[in-house]
Design a protein around this motif. Structure first.
Motif, PDB file in Angstrom:
ATOM      1  N   VAL A 167       0.822  -1.119  -0.024  1.00  0.00           N
ATOM      2  CA  VAL A 167      -0.026   0.090  -0.113  1.00  0.00           C
ATOM      3  C   VAL A 167       1.057   1.298  -0.102  1.00  0.00           C
ATOM      4  O   VAL A 167       1.979   1.271   0.451  1.00  0.00           O
ATOM      5  CB  VAL A 167      -1.044   0.015   1.361  1.00  0.00           C
ATOM      6  CG1 VAL A 167      -2.019  -1.132   1.248  1.00  0.00           C
ATOM      7  CG2 VAL A 167      -0.031  -0.090   2.524  1.00  0.00           C
ATOM      8  N   LYS A 168       0.360   2.530  -0.651  1.00  0.00           N
ATOM      9  CA  LYS A 168       0.871   3.566  -0.658  1.00  0.00           C
ATOM     10  C   LYS A 168       0.410   4.930  -0.404  1.00  0.00           C
ATOM     11  O   LYS A 168      -0.790   4.661  -0.875  1.00  0.00           O
ATOM     12  CB  LYS A 168       1.725   3.656  -2.215  1.00  0.00           C
ATOM     13  CG  LYS A 168       2.649   4.828  -2.594  1.00  0.00           C
ATOM     14  CD  LYS A 168       3.186   4.595  -3.775  1.00  0.00           C
ATOM     15  CE  LYS A 168       4.157   6.007  -3.943  1.00  0.00           C
ATOM     16  NZ  LYS A 168       4.923   5.945  -5.190  1.00  0.00           N
ATOM     17  N   GLY A 169       0.874   5.762   0.231  1.00  0.00           N
ATOM     18  CA  GLY A 169       0.074   7.002   0.558  1.00  0.00           C
ATOM     19  C   GLY A 169       0.860   8.116   1.171  1.00  0.00           C
ATOM     20  O   GLY A 169       1.904   7.870   1.619  1.00  0.00           O
ATOM     21  N   GLU A 170       0.322   9.193   1.300  1.00  0.00           N
ATOM     22  CA  GLU A 170       1.165  10.341   1.963  1.00  0.00           C
ATOM     23  C   GLU A 170       0.921   9.996   3.585  1.00  0.00           C
ATOM     24  O   GLU A 170       0.076   9.341   3.986  1.00  0.00           O
ATOM     25  CB  GLU A 170       0.382  11.547   1.646  1.00  0.00           C
ATOM     26  CG  GLU A 170       0.808  12.086   0.096  1.00  0.00           C
ATOM     27  CD  GLU A 170       2.203  12.533   0.146  1.00  0.00           C
ATOM     28  OE1 GLU A 170       2.810  13.001   1.228  1.00  0.00           O
ATOM     29  OE2 GLU A 170       3.077  12.226  -0.849  1.00  0.00           O
ATOM     30  N   THR A 171       1.648  10.609   4.233  1.00  0.00           N
ATOM     31  CA  THR A 171       1.458  10.714   5.777  1.00  0.00           C
ATOM     32  C   THR A 171       1.459  12.254   6.232  1.00  0.00           C
ATOM     33  O   THR A 171       1.849  13.033   5.505  1.00  0.00           O
ATOM     34  CB  THR A 171       2.880  10.021   6.397  1.00  0.00           C
ATOM     35  OG1 THR A 171       3.591  10.749   6.268  1.00  0.00           O
ATOM     36  CG2 THR A 171       2.865   8.431   5.877  1.00  0.00           C
ATOM     37  N   SER A 172       1.020  12.343   7.423  1.00  0.00           N
ATOM     38  CA  SER A 172       0.799  13.443   8.017  1.00  0.00           C
ATOM     39  C   SER A 172       1.964  13.886   8.861  1.00  0.00           C
ATOM     40  O   SER A 172       2.213  14.960   9.402  1.00  0.00           O
ATOM     41  CB  SER A 172      -0.317  13.632   8.920  1.00  0.00           C
ATOM     42  OG  SER A 172      -0.351  12.885  10.076  1.00  0.00           O
ATOM     43  N   MET A 173       3.086  13.263   8.750  1.00  0.00           N
ATOM     44  CA  MET A 173       4.122  13.347   9.687  1.00  0.00           C
ATOM     45  C   MET A 173       5.268  14.227   9.012  1.00  0.00           C
ATOM     46  O   MET A 173       5.042  14.168   7.672  1.00  0.00           O
ATOM     47  CB  MET A 173       4.965  12.161  10.070  1.00  0.00           C
ATOM     48  CG  MET A 173       5.407  11.078   8.763  1.00  0.00           C
ATOM     49  SD  MET A 173       6.013   9.653   9.503  1.00  0.00           S
ATOM     50  CE  MET A 173       4.740   8.787  10.133  1.00  0.00           C
ATOM     51  N   SER A 174       6.051  14.969   9.820  1.00  0.00           N
ATOM     52  CA  SER A 174       7.255  15.690   9.130  1.00  0.00           C
ATOM     53  C   SER A 174       8.161  14.715   8.653  1.00  0.00           C
ATOM     54  O   SER A 174       8.305  13.727   8.752  1.00  0.00           O
ATOM     55  CB  SER A 174       7.653  16.407  10.230  1.00  0.00           C
ATOM     56  OG  SER A 174       8.545  15.582  11.200  1.00  0.00           O
ATOM     57  N   GLU A 175       8.914  15.532   7.619  1.00  0.00           N
ATOM     58  CA  GLU A 175      10.231  14.859   7.013  1.00  0.00           C
ATOM     59  C   GLU A 175      11.087  14.182   8.136  1.00  0.00           C
ATOM     60  O   GLU A 175      11.653  13.117   7.965  1.00  0.00           O
ATOM     61  CB  GLU A 175      10.926  15.490   6.118  1.00  0.00           C
ATOM     62  CG  GLU A 175       9.908  16.163   4.931  1.00  0.00           C
ATOM     63  CD  GLU A 175      10.947  16.631   3.612  1.00  0.00           C
ATOM     64  OE1 GLU A 175      12.202  16.141   3.743  1.00  0.00           O
ATOM     65  OE2 GLU A 175      10.417  17.297   2.853  1.00  0.00           O
ATOM     66  N   GLN A 176      11.381  15.004   9.282  1.00  0.00           N
ATOM     67  CA  GLN A 176      12.131  14.246  10.280  1.00  0.00           C
ATOM     68  C   GLN A 176      11.467  12.839  10.876  1.00  0.00           C
ATOM     69  O   GLN A 176      12.447  12.027  11.079  1.00  0.00           O
ATOM     70  CB  GLN A 176      12.587  15.353  11.148  1.00  0.00           C
ATOM     71  CG  GLN A 176      13.437  15.102  12.214  1.00  0.00           C
ATOM     72  CD  GLN A 176      13.702  15.971  13.536  1.00  0.00           C
ATOM     73  OE1 GLN A 176      13.156  17.234  13.287  1.00  0.00           O
ATOM     74  NE2 GLN A 176      14.575  15.616  14.330  1.00  0.00           N
ATOM     75  N   SER A 177      10.128  13.255  11.055  1.00  0.00           N
ATOM     76  CA  SER A 177       9.635  12.027  11.745  1.00  0.00           C
ATOM     77  C   SER A 177       9.406  11.070  10.841  1.00  0.00           C
ATOM     78  O   SER A 177       9.896   9.709  11.051  1.00  0.00           O
ATOM     79  CB  SER A 177       8.312  12.422  12.078  1.00  0.00           C
ATOM     80  OG  SER A 177       8.279  13.438  13.057  1.00  0.00           O
ATOM     81  N   ALA A 178       9.383  11.209   9.283  1.00  0.00           N
ATOM     82  CA  ALA A 178       9.168  10.074   8.495  1.00  0.00           C
ATOM     83  C   ALA A 178      10.692   9.541   8.127  1.00  0.00           C
ATOM     84  O   ALA A 178      10.793   8.235   8.065  1.00  0.00           O
ATOM     85  CB  ALA A 178       8.916  10.807   6.911  1.00  0.00           C
TER      86      ALA A 178
END
Length: 804
Positions: free
Chosen positions: A523-534
């Motif tokens: 599965v693929k999708g955007e996340t609401s986390m920041s780039e640092q958290s990602a």
């Protein structure tokens, strides 16, 4: 086609509710409902399609006796001469076969047909073995001008008549104590009677006669190089490859066809035996090219296994057995011809596969059963009692093997909201507890009649068992899908009733996540986390859900939960058993989590401090483990060189500027990490320190971090290798993949790298073990490098052929 099956399934259900009888399994392959023996059913159905038999009206009566008159009719029809029968009805040849006798034309015709000559002899009225001159009649009377048409036919008489159909006459057989002995000998030597063990004077049943006539089709007539079906009936017997679908659609749109790897055959058969899919064999065709039977290759053997895990070289079964498989092994899946290389990455726990072996014992191909249809899916909506299998009805009364998540199970393992599917081809019932929680994004063709549903950007097939569930939800709501082991929707419930349990490894690109779940779904999708958290979640194990279209919600698995020591041999952690389908991962520092197998755990035990995460399944067994650097397999091994690299400068007013340097480690290797593959020479530069160790082309290993610096990857960890020289060619056991020294036995890493100082290059064979053999062939002795003692999980990581 699947939609048609759903309608059929609904009609079957209605029939059961109305109390209508359901035919036994064997009868499904024949037009005769009273045949329970599969061999007889096959024979009778083939003969029906050829017009040789038509039953008795209510059935075939396989146990009843067959009269001499009935046998004459079958003999005439099997010869393809039934259209000559009407012309023989007005003749009187036998006194007891009068003008009104139903089989008069067949008996008269059979008595005029000759074999071994071109004209009929005068006849003497003797038994079937009576002599003739110009040719032997197919049938004769019994004396006194009579035929005794209603007397039961004996085995000796039946074999004699069929041998004569094959072209054998009295002059071709030896004499014996009984007149039919010579013909019985021919019947045996030709293979005609191979499936029957009767004496000449025994009365044969209708079922036995069907088997005998069916055998005639595959017996060669006298002097012919082809079997009777081909030589005399213009039929065909051709290699058909492997059956992919026993209920396919032909090119003209007609249903019930048989799709094989060579062709899709139309047929008028009522059905074929269970388990035909996946079988290799020959197509038996009539003169019109229609399939009347399928001759399976009985030299092949098979075994069906539940898969726990699969790698590029092997399958681990639910019984914890490791089966070696080559990447180019043919694999038949979803009606298509593929290779093992194409499918092994999608073989998650719970997958059922049949392995087919040639007579030599070589694995010839893999066959994956068809996807579940509506007649074989069910959801445990109520809490099971633990003693009765709530899914038993799926098997229709047949015996089966029960699995849950790929592991042999019992009814006590079934939980509320579990899903079961039944595979008739393998007689296995597969229970899945896979759930996916997310936003209900869309349905096709409509939410009222959904054939597919979209969640997390993925379209899932909807089985009819889920239709009623889904109509109670609206697009845009967050729901939990109950999925089969092959990722079809069998049910849906609210998130308060059940939550998703989908776990996988996250791959981040900025804030966009791609997660491959344990079951193979991606599965693929955007996340609401920041780039640092990602970045912190890159390569880690996560729970996946969704609450917005195009967006994933990821929750990193954390907290050890492990108590005690892992006993590798006993498969226990702190005395608690590991699940047979346990998923194990390993990471080094802040590196990516890679899945590993028990083969890689060559150490005897693992301390709880080296277990970063542990989780249990429905039965209280450990089902997921994440290790902190225990196998040594996540390093890139080669020649390490430490150095420093300019990253900038700084200055103080009035003072000369100074250059800023950071430590770097360069590894020159022919290998990558185990999970990334290997045959790709590379020189990798990483940012980071190796402490007090300074390397200059020294054998060692480096693990790559997910952290980055200045646009490059950082060092997650490093190892120095121990050297052992003078290792002889004979010290290697390439079958066991070990090296025996004077004081230890070291396993050879599956991804060992081999360097040749004489050519200043790598032995870069596609398979690392081939590279090892190339190194052994080049020199009598080599130098090996290993990371630690074998009892601690050490392996040979590098082999060097030193310069002469």
């Amino acid at each position: 086609m699947k939609r048609v099956k759903r309608l059929i399934a609904g009609l079957m259900t209605a029939a059961l509710l109305l109390g209508l009888a359901v035919l036994p399994a064997a009868a499904d392959t024949s037009a005769f409902p009273d045949i329970n023996d599969q061999q007889v059913a096959e024979a009778a159905e083939t003969l029906r399609l050829l017009g040789v038999v038509d039953g008795t009206g209510s059935g075939f009566n396989p146990g009843g006796n067959l009269s001499r008159a009935e046998f004459c009719k079958m003999a005439v029809e099997i010869m393809g001469r039934g259209d000559e029968e009407p012309a023989q009805r007005n003749r009187t040849i036998f006194l007891d076969v009068g003008p009104t006798y139903w089989a008069r034309g067949y008996i008269n015709l059979a008595s005029t047909i000759t074999v071994g000559g071109s004209t009929s002899g005068s006849g003497s009225g003797k038994e079937e073995g009576g002599t003739t001159t110009a040719g032997d009649r197919l049938v004769s009377g019994v004396g006194n001008g009579n035929f005794e048409p209603n007397r039961s036919v004996t085995f000796g008489e039946a074999v004699t008549i069929l041998c004569r159909i094959l072209g054998y006459g009295n002059s071709d057989v030896s004499t014996g104590y009984n007149w039919y002995d010579g013909y019985l000998a021919v019947g045996k030597s030709s293979g005609l009677t191979k499936d029957l063990n009767l004496s000449g004077g025994d009365v044969i049943s209708r079922g036995q006669a069907a088997v005998l006539f069916n055998s005639l089709l595959y017996t060669k007539p006298k002097g012919s190089g082809s079997v009777y079906l081909v030589a005399n009936l213009d039929g065909k017997l051709e290699d058909a490859g492997v059956v992919l679908d026993a209920d396919a659609t032909a090119s003209d749109g007609s249903a019930g066809a048989i799709k094989t790897t060579t062709e899709t055959y139309k047929t008028d058969r009522v059905g074929f035996p269970d388990g035909l899919e996946g079988r290799k064999g020959k197509a038996v065709l009539d003169k019109d090219g229609k399939l009347i039977a399928f001759q399976v290759d009985d030299t092949m053997t098979s075994r069906t296994v539940g898969v726990l895990s699969a790698t590029a070289t092997s399958i681990t079964t639910s019984g914890d057995e490791k089966l070696d498989v080559k990447l180019d092994t043919v694999a038949y899946k979803d009606g298509e011809t593929k290779t093992y290389k194409d499918v092994y990455l999608d073989m998650g726990a719970g997958t059922q596969v049949t392995l087919w072996y040639a007579a030599s014992g070589k694995l010839e191909y893999l066959f994956f059963g068809g996807v579940s249809d509506d007649r074989s899916a069910m959801v445990a909506k109520n809490k099971p009692n633990g003693t009765v299998n709530p899914f038993a009805a799926l098997a229709g009364g047949e015996s089966y093997t029960l699995y849950k998540n790929g592991v042999a199970a019992t009814p006590a393992d079934i939980r509320q909201y579990d899903v079961a599917t039944y595979d008739a081809a393998t007689h296995s019932m597969n229970v899945s507890d896979l759930r996916l929680t997310g936003m209900y994004e869309n349905a096709y063709p409509s939410p009222d009649t959904p054939l597919t549903i979209k969640m997390m950007g993925h379209e899932f097939t909807v089985l009819s068992s889920a239709t009623a569930d889904l109509t109670s939800f609206k697009v845009g709501q967050t729901i939990t899908l109950l999925l089969t082991s092959d990722l079809q929707v069998a049910g849906a419930v609210s998130t308060t009733a059940a939550r998703g349990n989908a776990v996988g490894v996250a791959q981040m690109s900025g804030t966009t996540a791609t997660v491959k779940l344990f079951n193979g779904l991606e599965v693929k999708g955007e996340t609401s986390m920041s780039e640092q958290s990602a970045q912190q979640i890159q390569g880690q194990l996560v729970n996946v859900s969704s609450y917005k279209v195009g967006q994933l919600s990821l929750s990193r698995l954390s907290g050890s939960g492990a108590t005690g020591t892992l006993d590798v041999a006993a498969r226990t952690l702190g005395g608690t058993a590991l699940a047979p389908n346990v998923k194990m991962y390993e990471k080094v520092g802040n590196g990516k989590a890679y899945e590993i197998t028990f083969d890689q755990l060559t150490c005897q035990s693992v301390a709880s401090g080296k277990i970063l995460y542990a989780d249990k399944d429905y039965a209280g067994r450990y089902s997921t483990l994440v290790f902190d650097d225990v196998t040594g397999d996540q390093y890139i091994y080669g020649f390490l060189t430490t150095g420093r690299k300019e990253t900038g400068s700084w200055s103080v007013e009035g003072q000369p500027s100074e250059t800023i340097y950071n430590a770097t480690v360069t590894v020159k290797s022919d290998g990558k990490t185990a999970s990334d593959g290997w045959a790709n020479p590379k020189s990798l530069e990483l940012w980071g320190s190796t402490g007090d160790h300074s390397f200059t082309d020294d054998p060692g290993g480096v693990a790559v971090s997910l952290d980055t610096f200045n646009g490059g990857s950082k060092v997650a960890g490093y190892v120095t290798l121990k050297e052992l020289g003078g290792v002889r060619r004979s010290d290697f056991d390439m079958d066991a993949k070990t090296i025996t020294t004077s004081d230890m036995v070291l396993p050879i890493s599956e991804h060992v790298v081999c360097w040749n100082e004489n050519t200043n290059d790598w032995f870069s064979a596609k398979d690392p073990m081939e590279a090892v053999n190339e190194a052994r062939a080049f020199a009598d002795t080599v130098t090996i490098y290993y990371d630690k003692a074998p009892e601690d999980g050490g392996k040979v990581r590098m082999i060097v052929v030193e310069k002469d």
